[in-house]
Design a protein around this motif. Sequence first.
Motif, short mmCIF file in Angstrom:
data_model
loop_
_atom_site.label_atom_id
_atom_site.label_comp_id
_atom_site.label_asym_id
_atom_site.label_seq_id
_atom_site.Cartn_x
_atom_site.Cartn_y
_atom_site.Cartn_z
N ALA A 20 33.55 21.12 20.69
CA ALA A 20 34.62 21.45 21.64
C ALA A 20 35.98 21.21 20.98
N LEU A 21 36.79 22.24 20.99
CA LEU A 21 38.14 22.18 20.44
C LEU A 21 39.11 22.38 21.59
N ARG A 22 40.13 21.53 21.71
CA ARG A 22 41.08 21.67 22.81
C ARG A 22 42.51 21.50 22.33
N TYR A 23 43.40 22.22 23.01
CA TYR A 23 44.84 22.14 22.72
C TYR A 23 45.58 21.81 24.01
N VAL A 24 46.51 20.87 23.93
CA VAL A 24 47.36 20.49 25.06
C VAL A 24 48.80 20.53 24.60
N ASP A 25 49.64 21.23 25.34
CA ASP A 25 51.05 21.39 24.99
C ASP A 25 51.81 20.07 25.17
N ALA A 26 53.01 20.03 24.64
CA ALA A 26 53.84 18.83 24.67
C ALA A 26 54.30 18.51 26.09
N LEU A 27 54.59 17.22 26.33
CA LEU A 27 55.16 16.73 27.58
C LEU A 27 56.52 16.12 27.25
N PRO A 28 57.57 16.94 27.16
CA PRO A 28 58.86 16.44 26.68
C PRO A 28 59.49 15.38 27.57
N ALA A 29 59.19 15.39 28.87
CA ALA A 29 59.83 14.42 29.78
C ALA A 29 59.40 13.00 29.49
N ILE A 30 58.22 12.81 28.90
CA ILE A 30 57.73 11.46 28.62
C ILE A 30 57.44 11.28 27.13
N ASP A 31 58.02 12.14 26.30
CA ASP A 31 57.96 11.98 24.84
C ASP A 31 56.52 11.98 24.33
N VAL A 32 55.75 12.99 24.73
CA VAL A 32 54.39 13.17 24.24
C VAL A 32 54.32 14.50 23.51
N ASP A 33 53.89 14.48 22.24
CA ASP A 33 53.78 15.69 21.45
C ASP A 33 52.53 16.48 21.82
N SER A 34 52.55 17.76 21.50
CA SER A 34 51.35 18.57 21.65
C SER A 34 50.29 18.08 20.66
N TYR A 35 49.03 18.37 20.98
CA TYR A 35 47.97 17.94 20.07
C TYR A 35 46.78 18.88 20.15
N ILE A 36 46.01 18.90 19.07
CA ILE A 36 44.75 19.60 18.98
C ILE A 36 43.69 18.56 18.65
N GLU A 37 42.59 18.57 19.39
CA GLU A 37 41.53 17.60 19.12
C GLU A 37 40.16 18.27 19.14
N LEU A 38 39.21 17.56 18.52
CA LEU A 38 37.88 18.09 18.33
C LEU A 38 36.84 17.05 18.73
N ASP A 39 35.84 17.47 19.52
CA ASP A 39 34.70 16.63 19.87
C ASP A 39 33.43 17.32 19.39
N VAL A 40 32.48 16.54 18.86
CA VAL A 40 31.23 17.07 18.35
C VAL A 40 30.08 16.20 18.84
N ARG A 41 29.02 16.82 19.29
CA ARG A 41 27.80 16.11 19.69
C ARG A 41 26.59 16.72 19.00
N LEU A 42 25.77 15.87 18.37
CA LEU A 42 24.54 16.29 17.71
C LEU A 42 23.39 15.50 18.33
N ALA A 43 22.37 16.22 18.82
CA ALA A 43 21.24 15.57 19.49
C ALA A 43 19.93 16.12 18.95
N TRP A 44 18.92 15.23 18.90
CA TRP A 44 17.58 15.61 18.44
C TRP A 44 16.55 15.03 19.39
N ARG A 45 15.58 15.87 19.77
CA ARG A 45 14.49 15.44 20.64
C ARG A 45 13.18 15.44 19.87
N PRO A 46 12.78 14.31 19.31
CA PRO A 46 11.49 14.26 18.60
C PRO A 46 10.31 14.49 19.54
#
Length: 713
Positions: free
Chosen positions: A642-668
């Motif tokens: 999962a890749l997500r982008y959130v725009d900046a919040l200038p009123a509270i001094d928060v920059d925009s950011y891009i982040e990545l989540d990864v999940r790997l699962a195995w069912r023996p």
Amino acid sequence: MATGSRNPKLLLPNEIGAAKDRIYHCPSDGRAQDPARGAAHTHREWNPNETMKRVLVLIVVLPLVAAAAWAEGPGRDLTDLTIEELMNIEITVTSAAKKPQKLTEAAAAISVVTGDQIRRAGVTSLSEAFRLVPGMHVARLDANKWAVASRGFNGRMANKLLVLIDGRHIYTPLFRGVFWEMQDTVLDDIDRIEIIRGPGGTLWGANAVNGVINVVTKSAKDTQGGLLTLGGGTEEQVFGTVRYGGALATDATYRIYAKYFERDSLVDDAGNDANDHWRMHRTGFRVDWDVTPDDTITVLGDYCQGDARHTVLQPIYTPPFVEAVRDEIDLSGAYVLVRWRRYLAEDSDLVLQAYHDTAKRTELVAAGETQTTDVDFQHRFPLGERHDVLWGMGVRSTYDKICNGPLVAVDTEGASDFLYNAFIQDEITIAPQHVWLTVGSKFEHNEYTGFEFQPSVRLAWEPTPKQTVWAAVSRAVRTPSRSERDLRYDRPGMPIGAFPVSVGNDAFDSEKLLAYEVGYRVQPSERVSLDVAAFYNIYDGLQANEPLAPSLEPLPVPHLSLPFQYANKSQADTYGLELAADFKASDRWLLSGGYSLLRMDVELKDAAPGTRITYVEGNSPKHMAFLRSSWALPADVDLDIALRYVDALPAIDVDSYIELDVRLAWRPTPDLELFVVGQNLLEAYHTEFRPITIQTLPSQVERSIHAGITWRF
């Protein structure tokens, strides 16, 4: 001015823990707190070029890796669903009609997050699961606090989103929002999360202004046998769940569960330990009994207890006029709910539900408890061949007790609030199988503003079985909270030695919304679906902070007080677009994406000079987007990205950011799953939100990895 620039005096937990009995005028255990743990972290600047390189590598390389798996056989879980099956998920509670209804037929901006999507996303809290829906802004303030909102006006004290768990309202009467650090359940037991973006006041009442969330858990008959989950990691230090379901009789089933987690502190703006460690445990049960073929009874309950840390900024009356106090929040709560449903016919039923809920919290900012008792009845029946009528009524009693402390004071320690409501809605078939018109209204009476009404008109048109066009006009209100009528909050002092004070206003009225919405859903092919919604909202009587005459207060030492009272002195126009798309690339590969656009124009209305706008435009992102990929690989391996982008919040001094989540699962084996989850992998840490109302030191969200095992027996 940023909070970190004040150089506040720092008090350790052992300096304030024993003082809680003295500073609160109510019983408290006065438990001392442990010093904050952890060493300083090395600060790393964000490099956008480096981030984009990593993202491009993931986008280009991972599909090539997965391509080899396409020919290995059919997928499983959500990847095994066709696009038509994904679009035809039934929504049984939070639809515009509050009845069983296909997702494609709803005349509202509705999304459903399934239990399988929650599992494969690797989320560890309810709040994180809401990120799977476009237009939902979910931001973490620290290790135990979130800001969650739909269509703007976000903050920890966000009050325009109604949230329910199994039909139970979980907002607090203190500010009409949700303390997310108190809300949790066994994530494996969630059947689905139904989210309406936009007003839902016609059926759900006041405070369902910008959206409704209902978390629906599975029936006990669907959770028979045992489940054990254990794991840990860098931030999710320890987590574990045990649940067992069985039969009480031929037609009665049950489940019982226990859950515990402990989460490490995040880091502050300087990269040091942020003192926001969090741990909770809860136990609960559910019983489902088919009394007769037409009657079902459901009983469920839960008890939770835990503690969370944060650092509070409180005023002192000598320079630097603010001190940072390391505080511990003691949390506990319990509820029991009973629901009876009788099926009168295929298209007719009645439901009677009652619950009692209690919650307690003790912290430096405030201490107190809330008790809520709610009884609700609804009846659905057809009227002729073209009318489907739904009506109901209910009453809710809320008692809350707030204990005066060093930062918060109330005129009345305990207060009761009674809410009476009734609603009626009629879905009219204009053209069978093609056009439906839904009209209705909610009528309420509350202790603060008296009578309120919230009507809506919704039109749905299905030109073909795979297309839906809808439009709606709605009115919704957000009723006053106790904090806006009967509370004083002393804020940290200004550099000149003056001290702002927020005070309640007995004349504060409801905030009002008139909303216009349109939407379009289409399945252009067997592998593609598209859902688009647009809105234009007009808000009136929004909260603002109106200045009162300054005064010289003698205690605890003579100082200048600058009081601001809550007043309905601002208005806003907002508009935006929300887009969701699914693409079944193969039998084993599902791609899902979302984008949202938000524009806000907030201004004062008939306000005195010096009035401050509460809902600043820059507190909510203009743009948000996400892309999720779910692969079913050979050898019973799942890979979710999962890749997500959130725009900046200038009123509270928060920059925009891009982040990545990864999940790997195995069912023996079919009953055993091993998984590893990486969250926020692109940067060492980043800021998602900053406190606005309650002044606490903000934290940065860190990169984290956790692993675990789930065994079903």
